[in-house]
Scaffold this active site. Structure first.
Site, mmCIF file in Angstrom:
data_model
loop_
_atom_site.group_PDB
_atom_site.id
_atom_site.type_symbol
_atom_site.label_atom_id
_atom_site.label_comp_id
_atom_site.label_asym_id
_atom_site.label_seq_id
_atom_site.Cartn_x
_atom_site.Cartn_y
_atom_site.Cartn_z
ATOM 1 N N HIS A 53 0.819 -1.227 0.000
ATOM 2 C CA HIS A 53 0.000 0.000 0.000
ATOM 3 C C HIS A 53 0.854 1.280 0.000
ATOM 4 O O HIS A 53 0.730 2.104 -0.908
ATOM 5 C CB HIS A 53 -0.986 -0.056 1.179
ATOM 6 N N HIS A 77 3.417 7.084 5.439
ATOM 7 C CA HIS A 77 2.184 7.737 5.903
ATOM 8 C C HIS A 77 1.370 6.906 6.887
ATOM 9 O O HIS A 77 0.621 7.465 7.680
ATOM 10 C CB HIS A 77 1.319 8.187 4.725
ATOM 11 N N GLU A 81 0.195 5.579 12.313
ATOM 12 C CA GLU A 81 -1.160 5.100 12.555
ATOM 13 C C GLU A 81 -1.171 3.611 12.920
ATOM 14 O O GLU A 81 -1.790 3.211 13.896
ATOM 15 C CB GLU A 81 -1.967 5.329 11.263
ATOM 16 N N ASP A 82 -0.481 2.816 12.138
ATOM 17 C CA ASP A 82 -0.636 1.358 12.239
ATOM 18 C C ASP A 82 0.508 0.657 12.944
ATOM 19 O O ASP A 82 0.389 -0.501 13.319
ATOM 20 C CB ASP A 82 -0.760 0.740 10.838
ATOM 21 N N ASP A 144 -3.285 8.267 -1.166
ATOM 22 C CA ASP A 144 -3.674 7.201 -0.235
ATOM 23 C C ASP A 144 -5.089 6.731 -0.569
ATOM 24 O O ASP A 144 -5.360 5.540 -0.713
ATOM 25 C CB ASP A 144 -3.605 7.781 1.191
ATOM 26 N N ASP A 267 -23.002 15.036 -25.893
ATOM 27 C CA ASP A 267 -21.576 15.242 -25.603
ATOM 28 C C ASP A 267 -20.942 14.095 -24.818
ATOM 29 O O ASP A 267 -20.143 14.323 -23.929
ATOM 30 C CB ASP A 267 -21.347 16.589 -24.923
HETATM 31 MN MN MN Z 1 -2.937 4.544 3.904
#
Ligand code: MN
Length: 723
Positions: A53, A77, A81-82, A144, A267
């Site tokens: 990712h 990034h 967080e993880d 992301d 269009d």
């Molecule tokens: Mn992410």
């Protein structure tokens, strides 16, 4: 854009070398190693290692030709967080700018998101832009989201829908605002696919069928235009491209058409002519209008009037071969690049020339840092930057209730503004405020993203001091209203007290008076509607307690109405413009300007309710105010000037007194002010002190005089004095 199926570090590095030849990519390589360690053992729902990712995100950022700190931040990034990593770790290893970007992305990811989102999508978008005071944060977040959307099939159904809706409402419009057209289109089409899978498939098939059926028409139009360009010696290319599915879907919806009626939409295919020079755009427009009849009202000149995201192009709709309407866009190569890649491309284009000239600093794209600087720089930005900045830094802050609802407040708003925005009662009883779980003062300046909690207390009351810091008109008017009500109560009790005292002199009490049926006659005799009005008039000193008592005792004794004398006191002619003052909600109040501080219109003032002699007005900063009974202080305002004049005292200290009096007096007269007194003393340090009493119309007039006197050579200091 093409992308390798599984991204490897070397794909990213190759990509970087294609637009930053010779760049030192150590930072990106280090970020890769760090991310690989942090995410070791983690697996995505797709079964791929988690690292795939951040690699995909970093690759997209490289496709967007961003600078190395941004790409490193893309790799990192999700580590905070993880994984077990702190922003400080990132800062130490990768420097401030990478840490700031990662921190911004993490904060955005942690914002509470509610189901009511669609109602507040615009606020949420603005908030993201406001929070990300570095545009690169938004770019990483968009990359992301793009990869999460590309791999959304692995999420459970309910999550898919939520993420797709959020993408459609928040992130696709953000990409659009930044002018990154390809990203907006891909995000919209992916969201469309997950939100309305059946319509998506049906529309896709139908569009393919219609486009196939129109293939001859498309080729013919391209051929005719290309031929014409050649005849006129204009170098350019002609594209005929189908629009992205979501925009076609929206068009069907707007016109209440079903997918079966797609043939009615002219269009689906947009034609685009791309030339070299701006001048040629207008030439091509002329050529096209000579070939086919333009539809009035459909021509748009975004070259002369670019969109806020810098989009430039000419748009026209004409009746083409076979009587079919068609939309044609005409633009230069550079305009086309900006339309596809966004505002960033504008600087990149200029940068590219520098890179070609071999003078680029490897690893740092100047356009990006310049863009970031321009964002921060508030003075004299170019027009398009100005409009971008308006979006990036709105004059608003976006804060959350503990339940996650967004409240929009003006910049500088405080917890008290927030409390009144929730409910008037919450405002009135707002005792304390917590921001992000921590206690803050009530005049704390709210920041975008703050979660604000108001603690109320039943005994808390609005304070006059709150008026000094609240920013919303709602809070201001609610506080004023409350104070006015409270002031009325105060005047009432002052009036009652004065009356009671006066009645006791004749061996009566106020309650005896109030209980007496003849009291009503007293009210009428003084032309008041209610007893309350009468008591208020006594409180303000408009009517004396003696007059009321006399009237009442006369009525009790059954005597006839006496002469005029007992009527309401007519306000005396104000000698010094004292009727240019008012108390909110009351008319015809008697004012005296205090002699101790000589207030002028424009000064901040307070009123003091005297016992039966009206209201004395002091300057708010008059030292005597502190000695007065605070229960009797009242808010008063200056009304518009009526030409009245007021005395004001000025001290002027000069270096030398020779000729000074004449010069200063001349300057004061030139400001159209009278001098009532002038006095001069010599100070021990051989300076001269002039003491003037002048007549002025208001504070501004006095300031003007002081300004003029200050400009006189030899004048050291000019001061306004109280007495
Ligand atoms: Mn992410």
């Amino acid at each position: 854009m093409t992308k390798p199926y599984v991204i490897r570090l070397s794909d990213i590095l190759d990509r970087i070398q294609s637009y930053l030849p010779g760049a030192d990519t150590t930072l990106v390589e280090k970020a890769y190693v760090f991310a690989a360690k942090a995410h070791a053992g983690q697996v995505r729902r797709s079964g791929e290692p988690y690292l795939s990712h951040p690699l995909a995100v970093a690759y997209t950022l490289a496709e967007m030709k961003l600078d190395l700190p941004t790409i490193a931040a893309g790799l990192l990034h999700d580590t905070v967080e993880d994984a077990d990593v702190t922003i400080e770790d990132i800062r130490r290893l990768f420097g401030d700018s990478v840490a700031e970007i990662v921190d911004g992305v993490t904060k955005i990811s942690n914002l509470p998101v509610r189901s009511k989102l669609h109602k507040q999508a615009e606020n949420f978008r603005k908030m993201l832009l406001a929070m990300a005071n570095d545009l690169r944060v938004v770019l990483v977040k968009l990359a992301d989201r793009l990869h999460n959307m590309r791999t959304l099939e692995f999420q459970p159904e309910h999550k898919r829908r939520r993420i797709a809706r959020e993408t459609l409402e928040i992130y696709a419009p953000l990409a659009s605002r930044l002018g990154i057209d390809w990203l907006k289109q891909e995000l919209e089409d992916l969201s469309f696919m997950y939100l309305h899978p059946e319509e998506y498939r049906a529309l896709r098939d139908e569009v393919e069928r219609v486009v196939a059926a129109r293939q001859d028409f498309i080729e013919e139009v391209k051929r005719i235009i290309a031929q014409k360009l050649k005849e006129e010696g204009i170098e350019g290319r002609v594209l005929g491209r189908r629009k992205h599915l979501y925009s076609i879907y929206r068009k069907l919806q707007r016109n209440n058409l079903t997918i079966d009626q797609l043939y009615l939409v002219y269009d689906i295919i947009g034609f685009r002519v791309i030339v070299q020079k701006v001048k040629e755009c207008y030439e091509v427009l002329g050529l096209i209008h000579s070939l086919w009849k333009p539809i009035p009202g459909r021509f748009k000149d975004y070259i002369n009037l670019p969109k806020p995201n810098m989009y430039q192009s000419l748009h026209t709709t004409v009746i083409g071969p076979g009587g079919r309407q068609m939309e044609i866009q005409i633009r230069t190569e550079e305009m086309d690049r900006i339309a596809n890649e966004g505002i960033a491309a504008h600087w990149l284009y200029k940068e590219a020339k520098i890179i070609e000239a071999g003078s680029a600093k490897a690893g740092q794209l100047e356009w990006l840092s310049r863009l970031v600087e321009l964002q921060k720089e508030l003075q004299n930005p170019r027009d398009f930057i100005e409009s971008l900045r308006m979006d990036l830094f709105p004059d608003e802050v976006y804060v959350f209730t503990p339940q996650g609802d967004i409240k929009v407040l003006p910049r500088g708003a405080t917890p008290v503004d927030f409390a009144y925005a929730i409910h008037t009662e919450v405002g009135h009883h707002c005792a304390r405020a917590k921001v992000n779980g921590r206690l803050v003062p009530l005049d704390y300046e709210l920041q975008t993203g703050d979660i604000v909690e108001i603690v109320t207390a039943s005994n808390q009351k609005p304070s006059r001091d709150w008026l000094k810091f609240v920013k919303t008109s709602r809070a201001r008017s609610r506080i004023r209203q409350w104070l006015k009500q409270e002031e009325k109560q105060r005047i009432l009790s002052a009036g009652r007290e004065i009356l009671d005292r006066e009645f006791r002199k004749v061996k009566l009490t106020l309650s005896q008076f109030l209980d007496d049926p003849r009291a009503e006659e007293v009210v009428k005799a003084f032309s008041f509607k209610t007893m309350e009005d009468l008591i208020i008039a006594v409180g303000y000193g408009r009517l004396t307690a003696q007059q009321v008592v006399r009237k009442f005792t006369l009525l009790r004794e059954g005597e006839e109405e006496p002469s005029e004398e007992a009527m309401v006191v007519k306000k005396p002619r104000p000698d010094r413009g004292e009727d240019t003052l008012s108390v909110e909600g009351s008319e015809d109040v008697l004012f005296h300007l205090s002699r101790c501080c000589k207030p002028l219109p424009g000064d901040e003032v307070v009123g003091y309710i005297t016992r039966g002699r009206g209201i004395t007005v002091h300057r708010a900063d008059c030292p005597n105010v502190k000695t007065l009974d605070p229960e009797r202080l009242i808010e008063v305002q200056w009304e518009a000037s009526n030409g009245a004049i007021y005395p004001a005292r000025l001290w002027v200290i000069t270096a030398d007194r020779k000729g000074m009096l004449a010069t200063i007096s001349g300057a004061i007269s030139a400001c159209e002010a009278n001098i009532l007194e002038a006095e001069v003393k010599t100070t021990p340090d051989k300076r001269a002190l002039f003491n003037f009493l002048v007549e002025v119309s208001d504070r501004g007039h006095l300031d003007h005089i002081m300004q003029s006197v200050r400009q006189i050579e030899g004048v050291i200091r000019v001061e306004r004095r109280f007495a």
